[in-house]
Design a protein around this motif. Structure first.
Motif, PDB file in Angstrom:
ATOM      1  N   TYR A  67       0.668  -1.191  -0.043  1.00 50.41           N
ATOM      2  CA  TYR A  67      -0.069   0.167   0.088  1.00 50.41           C
ATOM      3  C   TYR A  67       0.998   1.289   0.054  1.00 50.41           C
ATOM      4  O   TYR A  67       0.756   2.219  -0.442  1.00 50.41           O
ATOM      5  CB  TYR A  67      -0.889  -0.079   1.120  1.00 50.41           C
ATOM      6  CG  TYR A  67      -1.580   1.426   1.336  1.00 50.41           C
ATOM      7  CD1 TYR A  67      -2.625   1.773   0.681  1.00 50.41           C
ATOM      8  CD2 TYR A  67      -1.357   2.081   2.455  1.00 50.41           C
ATOM      9  CE1 TYR A  67      -3.487   2.867   1.028  1.00 50.41           C
ATOM     10  CE2 TYR A  67      -1.927   3.311   2.905  1.00 50.41           C
ATOM     11  CZ  TYR A  67      -3.051   3.633   1.994  1.00 50.41           C
ATOM     12  OH  TYR A  67      -3.719   4.811   2.359  1.00 50.41           O
ATOM     13  N   TYR A  88       3.533  -0.717   4.431  1.00 51.51           N
ATOM     14  CA  TYR A  88       1.975  -0.941   4.883  1.00 51.51           C
ATOM     15  C   TYR A  88       1.825  -2.051   3.462  1.00 51.51           C
ATOM     16  O   TYR A  88       1.629  -1.727   2.603  1.00 51.51           O
ATOM     17  CB  TYR A  88       1.062   0.073   5.028  1.00 51.51           C
ATOM     18  CG  TYR A  88       1.164   0.680   6.271  1.00 51.51           C
ATOM     19  CD1 TYR A  88       0.282   0.065   7.414  1.00 51.51           C
ATOM     20  CD2 TYR A  88       1.998   1.831   6.357  1.00 51.51           C
ATOM     21  CE1 TYR A  88       0.623   0.749   8.767  1.00 51.51           C
ATOM     22  CE2 TYR A  88       1.980   2.258   7.761  1.00 51.51           C
ATOM     23  CZ  TYR A  88       1.291   1.869   8.770  1.00 51.51           C
ATOM     24  OH  TYR A  88       1.256   2.264  10.185  1.00 51.51           O
ATOM     25  N   ARG A  97      -4.429  -3.802   6.875  1.00 57.01           N
ATOM     26  CA  ARG A  97      -3.432  -3.218   6.407  1.00 57.01           C
ATOM     27  C   ARG A  97      -2.513  -3.246   7.590  1.00 57.01           C
ATOM     28  O   ARG A  97      -2.609  -2.505   8.470  1.00 57.01           O
ATOM     29  CB  ARG A  97      -3.950  -1.748   6.008  1.00 57.01           C
ATOM     30  CG  ARG A  97      -2.729  -0.996   5.341  1.00 57.01           C
ATOM     31  CD  ARG A  97      -3.201   0.245   4.827  1.00 57.01           C
ATOM     32  NE  ARG A  97      -4.004  -0.248   3.576  1.00 57.01           N
ATOM     33  CZ  ARG A  97      -5.345   0.791   2.911  1.00 57.01           C
ATOM     34  NH1 ARG A  97      -5.453   1.879   3.680  1.00 57.01           N
ATOM     35  NH2 ARG A  97      -5.588   0.693   2.088  1.00 57.01           N
TER      36      ARG A  97
ATOM     37  N   LEU B 130       5.118  -3.431  18.957  1.00 56.46           N
ATOM     38  CA  LEU B 130       5.485  -4.158  17.874  1.00 56.46           C
ATOM     39  C   LEU B 130       6.083  -3.445  16.464  1.00 56.46           C
ATOM     40  O   LEU B 130       6.924  -3.782  16.012  1.00 56.46           O
ATOM     41  CB  LEU B 130       4.498  -5.168  17.655  1.00 56.46           C
ATOM     42  CG  LEU B 130       4.456  -5.792  16.368  1.00 56.46           C
ATOM     43  CD1 LEU B 130       5.541  -6.977  16.692  1.00 56.46           C
ATOM     44  CD2 LEU B 130       3.031  -6.594  15.992  1.00 56.46           C
ATOM     45  N   GLU B 131       5.342  -2.341  16.502  1.00 55.57           N
ATOM     46  CA  GLU B 131       5.751  -1.509  15.105  1.00 55.57           C
ATOM     47  C   GLU B 131       7.279  -1.038  15.217  1.00 55.57           C
ATOM     48  O   GLU B 131       8.023  -1.049  14.446  1.00 55.57           O
ATOM     49  CB  GLU B 131       4.893  -0.425  14.825  1.00 55.57           C
ATOM     50  CG  GLU B 131       3.549  -0.745  14.306  1.00 55.57           C
ATOM     51  CD  GLU B 131       2.661   0.318  14.409  1.00 55.57           C
ATOM     52  OE1 GLU B 131       2.572   1.430  14.978  1.00 55.57           O
ATOM     53  OE2 GLU B 131       1.474   0.027  13.949  1.00 55.57           O
ATOM     54  N   GLU B 241      -8.702   2.027  13.812  1.00 54.96           N
ATOM     55  CA  GLU B 241      -9.486   1.030  12.993  1.00 54.96           C
ATOM     56  C   GLU B 241      -8.606   0.646  11.929  1.00 54.96           C
ATOM     57  O   GLU B 241      -7.522   1.328  11.614  1.00 54.96           O
ATOM     58  CB  GLU B 241     -10.437   1.798  12.226  1.00 54.96           C
ATOM     59  CG  GLU B 241     -11.832   2.323  13.044  1.00 54.96           C
ATOM     60  CD  GLU B 241     -12.636   1.219  13.791  1.00 54.96           C
ATOM     61  OE1 GLU B 241     -12.611  -0.008  12.907  1.00 54.96           O
ATOM     62  OE2 GLU B 241     -13.520   1.443  14.412  1.00 54.96           O
ATOM     63  N   ASN B 242      -8.628  -0.713  11.216  1.00 58.77           N
ATOM     64  CA  ASN B 242      -7.920  -0.945  10.325  1.00 58.77           C
ATOM     65  C   ASN B 242      -8.810  -1.577   9.321  1.00 58.77           C
ATOM     66  O   ASN B 242      -9.736  -2.270   9.407  1.00 58.77           O
ATOM     67  CB  ASN B 242      -7.169  -2.482  10.773  1.00 58.77           C
ATOM     68  CG  ASN B 242      -5.973  -2.832   9.942  1.00 58.77           C
ATOM     69  OD1 ASN B 242      -6.198  -2.772   8.688  1.00 58.77           O
ATOM     70  ND2 ASN B 242      -4.880  -2.881  10.474  1.00 58.77           N
ATOM     71  N   PRO B 243      -8.537  -1.109   7.917  1.00 64.35           N
ATOM     72  CA  PRO B 243      -7.252  -0.314   7.478  1.00 64.35           C
ATOM     73  C   PRO B 243      -7.445   1.117   7.653  1.00 64.35           C
ATOM     74  O   PRO B 243      -8.578   1.535   7.742  1.00 64.35           O
ATOM     75  CB  PRO B 243      -7.391  -0.678   5.972  1.00 64.35           C
ATOM     76  CG  PRO B 243      -8.952  -0.816   5.631  1.00 64.35           C
ATOM     77  CD  PRO B 243      -9.178  -1.553   6.785  1.00 64.35           C
ATOM     78  N   GLN B 244      -6.192   1.778   7.818  1.00 60.70           N
ATOM     79  CA  GLN B 244      -6.256   3.274   7.854  1.00 60.70           C
ATOM     80  C   GLN B 244      -5.920   3.773   6.698  1.00 60.70           C
ATOM     81  O   GLN B 244      -4.979   3.038   5.773  1.00 60.70           O
ATOM     82  CB  GLN B 244      -5.272   3.773   9.059  1.00 60.70           C
ATOM     83  CG  GLN B 244      -5.362   3.390  10.426  1.00 60.70           C
ATOM     84  CD  GLN B 244      -6.276   4.590  10.936  1.00 60.70           C
ATOM     85  OE1 GLN B 244      -6.143   5.640  10.606  1.00 60.70           O
ATOM     86  NE2 GLN B 244      -6.951   4.192  11.873  1.00 60.70           N
ATOM     87  N   ASP B 245      -6.487   4.892   6.339  1.00 58.17           N
ATOM     88  CA  ASP B 245      -6.234   5.562   5.104  1.00 58.17           C
ATOM     89  C   ASP B 245      -5.017   6.513   5.496  1.00 58.17           C
ATOM     90  O   ASP B 245      -5.252   7.506   6.199  1.00 58.17           O
ATOM     91  CB  ASP B 245      -7.396   6.357   4.460  1.00 58.17           C
ATOM     92  CG  ASP B 245      -7.130   7.081   3.173  1.00 58.17           C
ATOM     93  OD1 ASP B 245      -5.888   7.532   2.901  1.00 58.17           O
ATOM     94  OD2 ASP B 245      -8.138   7.140   2.162  1.00 58.17           O
ATOM     95  N   LEU B 246      -3.887   6.344   4.875  1.00 57.49           N
ATOM     96  CA  LEU B 246      -2.661   7.178   5.536  1.00 57.49           C
ATOM     97  C   LEU B 246      -2.672   8.567   4.821  1.00 57.49           C
ATOM     98  O   LEU B 246      -1.973   9.311   5.353  1.00 57.49           O
ATOM     99  CB  LEU B 246      -1.276   6.568   5.076  1.00 57.49           C
ATOM    100  CG  LEU B 246      -0.876   5.280   5.723  1.00 57.49           C
ATOM    101  CD1 LEU B 246       0.387   5.031   5.288  1.00 57.49           C
ATOM    102  CD2 LEU B 246      -0.885   5.398   7.103  1.00 57.49           C
ATOM    103  N   VAL B 247      -3.427   8.922   3.939  1.00 61.23           N
ATOM    104  CA  VAL B 247      -3.707  10.342   3.330  1.00 61.23           C
ATOM    105  C   VAL B 247      -4.919  10.921   3.615  1.00 61.23           C
ATOM    106  O   VAL B 247      -4.701  12.194   3.427  1.00 61.23           O
ATOM    107  CB  VAL B 247      -3.065  10.302   2.059  1.00 61.23           C
ATOM    108  CG1 VAL B 247      -1.595  10.168   1.510  1.00 61.23           C
ATOM    109  CG2 VAL B 247      -4.061   9.319   0.939  1.00 61.23           C
ATOM    110  N   LYS B 367       0.375   4.926  16.281  1.00 61.18           N
ATOM    111  CA  LYS B 367      -0.131   3.774  16.693  1.00 61.18           C
ATOM    112  C   LYS B 367      -1.289   2.983  15.700  1.00 61.18           C
ATOM    113  O   LYS B 367      -2.179   3.815  15.337  1.00 61.18           O
ATOM    114  CB  LYS B 367      -0.930   3.853  18.026  1.00 61.18           C
ATOM    115  CG  LYS B 367      -1.716   2.661  18.470  1.00 61.18           C
ATOM    116  CD  LYS B 367      -2.328   2.897  19.827  1.00 61.18           C
ATOM    117  CE  LYS B 367      -3.271   1.937  20.169  1.00 61.18           C
ATOM    118  NZ  LYS B 367      -2.816   0.427  20.443  1.00 61.18           N
ATOM    119  N   ASP B 368      -0.778   1.940  15.083  1.00 68.15           N
ATOM    120  CA  ASP B 368      -1.485   1.468  14.173  1.00 68.15           C
ATOM    121  C   ASP B 368      -1.955   2.201  13.026  1.00 68.15           C
ATOM    122  O   ASP B 368      -2.940   2.160  12.590  1.00 68.15           O
ATOM    123  CB  ASP B 368      -2.986   0.928  14.862  1.00 68.15           C
ATOM    124  CG  ASP B 368      -2.802  -0.102  16.055  1.00 68.15           C
ATOM    125  OD1 ASP B 368      -1.674  -0.575  16.167  1.00 68.15           O
ATOM    126  OD2 ASP B 368      -3.721  -0.277  16.972  1.00 68.15           O
ATOM    127  N   GLY B 369      -0.797   2.889  12.454  1.00 65.33           N
ATOM    128  CA  GLY B 369      -1.112   3.647  11.233  1.00 65.33           C
ATOM    129  C   GLY B 369      -1.963   5.019  11.753  1.00 65.33           C
ATOM    130  O   GLY B 369      -2.377   5.575  10.754  1.00 65.33           O
TER     131      GLY B 369
END
Lengths: 143, 381
Positions: A67, A88, A97, B130-131, B241-247, B367-369
């Motif tokens: 991604y 990701y 993701r 973990l990340e 929440e997953n998935p995260q929109d990074l933009v 945290k989690d994206g």
């Protein structure tokens, strides 16, 4: 490819992936699943974050698509290679993701949308300085 | 519920202060803020002190009582705050709440951080996450957003560089900023690569520093000429929440929307913004979440000068984190100092003409994206 010494080293964290050896079947990511909420998790939490019921263990598969990615070129933490890639990955089987390391040998071939597959190998060290196994994603296409 | 005003601010120039401790810097910022407000220490009813790293770096803990004690503030409730890069703005949020709830007449928020020590390395979101164990360092989390923004919207490295160039140009007139020399787009693009596509000049430097603000009820501030109203102080954590929109960063959009609702203002009402430009891509994402432009157009906004001094909506007139440096727990309060200085009309050569409404936006921790914490403060005169 599974490198020599994989069997003797500890994973960076327990329960993230199927244990070696991978002679019979390739490594798979492990996580959790809540039946009631039909929600996957990685890593596996004790309770579902939506309904707070216990979460059962689940395989999250091993394939996905990139991604986003980056290559970290400055001094790396945890004995990781310089440079090293992270990204990701949208997992094929469960739709999660997830953040992960990318194959250090493939940093020049990374692109968004690239199909990738899970691998496990000795990569860097843990917080105590012991070499350890880390999961990472490697391109499915040949060089 | 009483309305709240800021009646005093104080900060040290950010940079390298090898001879100074966290307590020493925090005390000076506190004393400067008291002096600015014209209040004796005994008038402070509650104190909130922010620090994020001294526990890990120096083995310090519960520092607020040491800082405020040195400044002659004692006996009152003192609360120590750690909330990643929003530690300082979280202390402000708590001080605001204490006054707004009528618990105290006057509250103090201060933050201090010392980071310029050998071997500091790259910052992460916690050694045991973990990340982090899988190699995530903070520059990478924003590089991942930048790569995706470029792929989805055609944002270019030159547009990312434009943010750094603009903020350095602003810093020229800010004596509190660590780096005040101008840089060119070429300088930024040819600087060493940290995490693709972010070069060193697109990443904020570390710094030592401290900043503080004093808040009181508007009723008490009435006679004070230089008081500035707090129209909103909002803090959110992520959805995870997953998935995260990074933009299209849901948490960032959410915290901005809540603050606008609370303050009763629109993006078009703003005269200036200080935002969390820890990385140049972050400023671009925050433009979009703040509604200064449409999603995807943040790169163009920076490159076309709309967010420069003299432009439609000046952003980071202080020079931002990119020029000031980022002493983690002092940053959120340094942003407050800049917005208050502008709204008082005391910003000298970097003054935004007729500035009436200003906003300070801060975000911190991965945290989690998603973000661990995000704050928006809106001020008005």
């Amino acid at each position: 490819m599974v490198k020599e010494g994989t069997n003797r080293l500890s994973p960076v964290e327990e329960g993230l992936f199927t244990p070696p050896p991978y002679t019979e079947s390739p490594p798979k990511l492990l996580g959790g699943y809540c039946r009631k909420c039909r929600q996957h998790y990685f890593p596996r939490p004790r309770h579902c974050r939506r309904c707070l019921d216990p979460v059962e263990g689940a395989s999250l598969g091993s394939e996905g698509k990139l991604y986003s990615f980056t290559v970290i070129r400055t001094r790396p933490p945890l004995g990781l290679p310089q440079p090293y890639g992270v990204g990701y990955v949208d997992l094929e089987e469960c739709g999660l993701r997830i953040f992960g390391l990318l194959d250090p040998g493939a940093v020049d071939r990374l692109r968004i949308g690239l199909p990738v597959r899970l691998a496990v190998a000795p990569l860097g060290h843990d917080a105590r300085g012991e070499r350890c196994l880390r999961p990472y994603f490697t391109p499915m296409e040949a060089d | 519920m009483p309305d709240v005003a800021v009646i005093g601010i104080g900060m040290l120039p950010f940079g390298r202060h090898p001879e100074r401790t966290v307590v020493d810097m925090g005390t000076e910022a506190t004393l400067l803020a008291l002096q600015d407000a014209g209040l004796p220490p005994a008038r402070v009813g509650a104190g909130f002190f922010a620090n994020a790293l001294a526990g890990r770096l120096f083995g310090d803990m519960t520092i607020g009582q040491n800082v405020f004690g040195e400044a002659g503030i004692n006996r009152i409730p003192v609360i120590n705050v750690e909330n990643a890069c929003t530690s300082g703005s979280t202390a402000f949020y708590l001080a605001y709440n204490a006054v707004a709830a009528g618990q105290v007449e006057v509250a103090l928020a201060a933050g201090a951080e010392k980071m310029c020590v050998p071997g500091f390395g790259l910052i992460n979101s916690g050694e045991n996450e973990l990340e982090t164990k899988l190699g995530l360092v903070t520059p990478a989390s924003f590089a991942l957003r930048a790569m995706r923004h470029m792929a989805e919207f055609g944002t270019t490295p030159a547009q990312l560089a434009a943010v750094s160039v603009k903020n350095r140009r602003h810093a020229r007139h800010n004596p509190m900023a660590q780096f005040r020399e101008p840089v060119t787009v070429e300088d930024v693009l040819t600087a060493p690569m940290i995490a693709d596509p972010l070069t060193r000049l697109m990443c904020c430097p570390i710094a030592d520093g401290a900043a503080a603000a004093i808040l009181c009820s508007t009723a008490s501030a009435r006679r004070m000429q230089r008081a500035v109203q707090v129209k909103a102080a909002v803090l959110c954590s992520g959805s995870y929440e997953n998935p995260q929109d990074l933009v299209r960063w849901e948490t960032d959009y959410r915290v901005c929307r809540l603050a606008y609702e609370k303050a009763g203002v629109d993006p078009a009402d703003l005269d200036l913004v200080e935002c969390h430009d820890a990385f140049s891509i972050a400023e671009i994402l925050h433009y979009e979440a703040l509604g200064l432009c449409l999603p995807g157009e943040g790169g163009r906004l920076a490159a076309e000068g709309e967010t420069a001094l003299g432009g439609r909506i000046p952003v980071n007139t202080s020079g931002g984190l990119l020029s000031r440096g980022h002493p983690v727990a002092a940053t959120g309060l340094a942003q407050v100092c800049e917005v208050i200085t502008q709204l008082r009309g005391e910003a000298g050569q970097r003054q935004v003409a007729k500035a009436k409404i200003g906003l300070a936006h801060c975000a911190g921790g991965d945290k989690d994206g998603d973000t661990k914490s995000s704050t928006v403060l809106i001020f008005a005169v």
